[in-house]
Design a protein around this motif. Structure first.
Motif, PDB file in Angstrom:
ATOM      1  N   ILE A  18       9.491   2.913  12.394  1.00  0.00           N
ATOM      2  CA  ILE A  18       9.058   2.135  11.229  1.00  0.00           C
ATOM      3  C   ILE A  18      10.286   1.978  10.335  1.00  0.00           C
ATOM      4  CG2 ILE A  18       7.415   1.979   9.322  1.00  0.00           C
ATOM      5  CD1 ILE A  18       5.825   4.252  10.799  1.00  0.00           C
ATOM      6  N   ASP A  19      10.690   0.739  10.073  1.00  0.00           N
ATOM      7  CA  ASP A  19      11.969   0.498   9.410  1.00  0.00           C
ATOM      8  C   ASP A  19      11.775  -0.269   8.102  1.00  0.00           C
ATOM      9  OD1 ASP A  19      14.630   0.368   8.859  1.00  0.00           O
ATOM     10  OD2 ASP A  19      15.166  -0.972  10.508  1.00  0.00           O
ATOM     11  N   ARG A  20      11.172   0.423   7.139  1.00  0.00           N
ATOM     12  CA  ARG A  20      11.048  -0.112   5.775  1.00  0.00           C
ATOM     13  C   ARG A  20      11.512   0.975   4.787  1.00  0.00           C
ATOM     14  NH1 ARG A  20       6.012  -1.960   3.522  1.00  0.00           N
ATOM     15  NH2 ARG A  20       7.286  -3.588   2.540  1.00  0.00           N
ATOM     16  N   PRO A  21      12.746   1.454   4.935  1.00  0.00           N
ATOM     17  CA  PRO A  21      13.179   2.595   4.111  1.00  0.00           C
ATOM     18  C   PRO A  21      13.128   2.310   2.616  1.00  0.00           C
ATOM     19  CG  PRO A  21      15.048   1.566   5.225  1.00  0.00           C
ATOM     20  CD  PRO A  21      13.819   0.996   5.836  1.00  0.00           C
ATOM     21  N   GLU A  22      13.292   1.040   2.234  1.00  0.00           N
ATOM     22  CA  GLU A  22      13.244   0.697   0.811  1.00  0.00           C
ATOM     23  C   GLU A  22      11.847   0.910   0.237  1.00  0.00           C
ATOM     24  OE1 GLU A  22      11.515  -2.707   2.921  1.00  0.00           O
ATOM     25  OE2 GLU A  22      13.263  -1.430   3.305  1.00  0.00           O
ATOM     26  N   ALA A  23      10.830   0.952   1.111  1.00  0.00           N
ATOM     27  CA  ALA A  23       9.446   1.185   0.688  1.00  0.00           C
ATOM     28  C   ALA A  23       8.929   2.514   1.233  1.00  0.00           C
ATOM     29  CB  ALA A  23       8.554   0.044   1.158  1.00  0.00           C
ATOM     30  N   LYS A  24       9.847   3.427   1.552  1.00  0.00           N
ATOM     31  CA  LYS A  24       9.468   4.719   2.138  1.00  0.00           C
ATOM     32  C   LYS A  24       8.592   4.531   3.373  1.00  0.00           C
ATOM     33  CE  LYS A  24      11.612   7.103  -1.029  1.00  0.00           C
ATOM     34  NZ  LYS A  24      12.878   7.819  -0.700  1.00  0.00           N
ATOM     35  N   ASN A  25       8.865   3.450   4.114  1.00  0.00           N
ATOM     36  CA  ASN A  25       8.155   3.129   5.366  1.00  0.00           C
ATOM     37  C   ASN A  25       6.653   2.977   5.175  1.00  0.00           C
ATOM     38  OD1 ASN A  25      10.585   3.127   6.832  1.00  0.00           O
ATOM     39  ND2 ASN A  25      10.489   5.354   7.058  1.00  0.00           N
TER      40      ASN A  25
END
Length: 253
Positions: A18-25
């Motif tokens: 899961i690659d949404r690190p800006e949204a804490k995934n």
């Protein structure tokens, strides 16, 4: 291809990130569909034996994307549930590799996996009640199956977190590592992938399904599934490889 979920093959293992690190995934609709597609691939490709679900940027998953929720976006996939996973697992084994936080829907994704490897610094919880919500993606129903009833009740009603050590103590986590959770999950995945794929798949199926079988029907229901294992080419290959002191060459049939 999803921009929020990436896949990588490492031998017989499919790593799903899961690659949404800006949204804490946090899981939005696109991420849910990406996970579902990756799990379909895991089951469809014979050479893949085990899947690993993890998160980018040092966090597993912080749950549902609340901004998307306010926009009316649903992170549920029909027939598969939250994140494309919680209501229908893949037939093949799936391991969660947990770094950082596995919270709310993130914990529900974690407990939907068959096994869990977590970094010692990981934090786990279902804090939905703190936001006036409920852990309706499996936390309230599945967590009491995996840990003591009263502990599950406390986690749900307080919303408090536990650490990886407590999760391991409760049996929620298989292995705790001071190094990379993904590396630890790969080690576990490779141990599974070295075994007969048909035997692994049917063993998983029996363990999952037998929880709903009555004591009177267990042996009969198991007996409907295991003959395909014992009559398989892999069963003969496993015995021959043992006798000949070599590694087996599995066919998956």
């Amino acid at each position: 291809m999803s921009e929020t979920v990436h896949t990588e093959t490492r031998g017989n293992v499919l790593v799903i990130t899961i690659d949404r690190p800006e949204a804490k995934n946090a899981i939005n609709r696109e991420a849910a569909e990406g996970i579902a597609a990756a799990l379909d691939r895991l089951d469809a490709e014979d050479e893949l034996r085990v899947g690993i679900l993890t998160g980018a940027g040092g966090t597993f998953c912080s749950g549902m994307d609340l901004k998307g929720f306010l926009r009316g976006e649903s992170p549920f996939v029909e027939g598969r549930g939250f994140g494309g996973l919680t209501e229908r697992k893949p037939a093949k084994p799936l391991i969660a590799a947990v770094e950082g936080y596995a919270l709310a829907g993130g914990l529900e994704l974690m407990i939907a996996c068959d096994m869990v490897v977590a970094h010692s610094g990981a934090k786990l919880g279902i804090p939905e009640a703190k936001r006036g919500l409920a852990a309706a993606a499996g936390g309230l129903m599945l967590l009491p199956d995996q840990i003591p009833h009263k502990v599950a009740m406390e986690l749900a009603l307080t919303g408090d977190f536990i650490d990886a050590a407590r999760g391991y103590e409760l049996g929620l986590i298989n292995r705790v590592t001071d190094g990379s959770a993904l590396d630890g999950a790969m080690e576990l995945a490779q141990a599974i992938a070295a075994n007969g794929p048909l035997a692994v798949r049917i063993s998983k199926q029996i363990i999952e399904e037998s929880r709903g079988w009555s004591p009177d029907e267990r042996w009969e229901r198991q007996g409907q599934l295991t003959p395909q294992v014992f009559a398989s080419e892999d069963a003969r290959e496993g015995a021959a490889a043992f006798a000949e002191k070599r590694q087996p060459e599995w066919k998956g049939r």
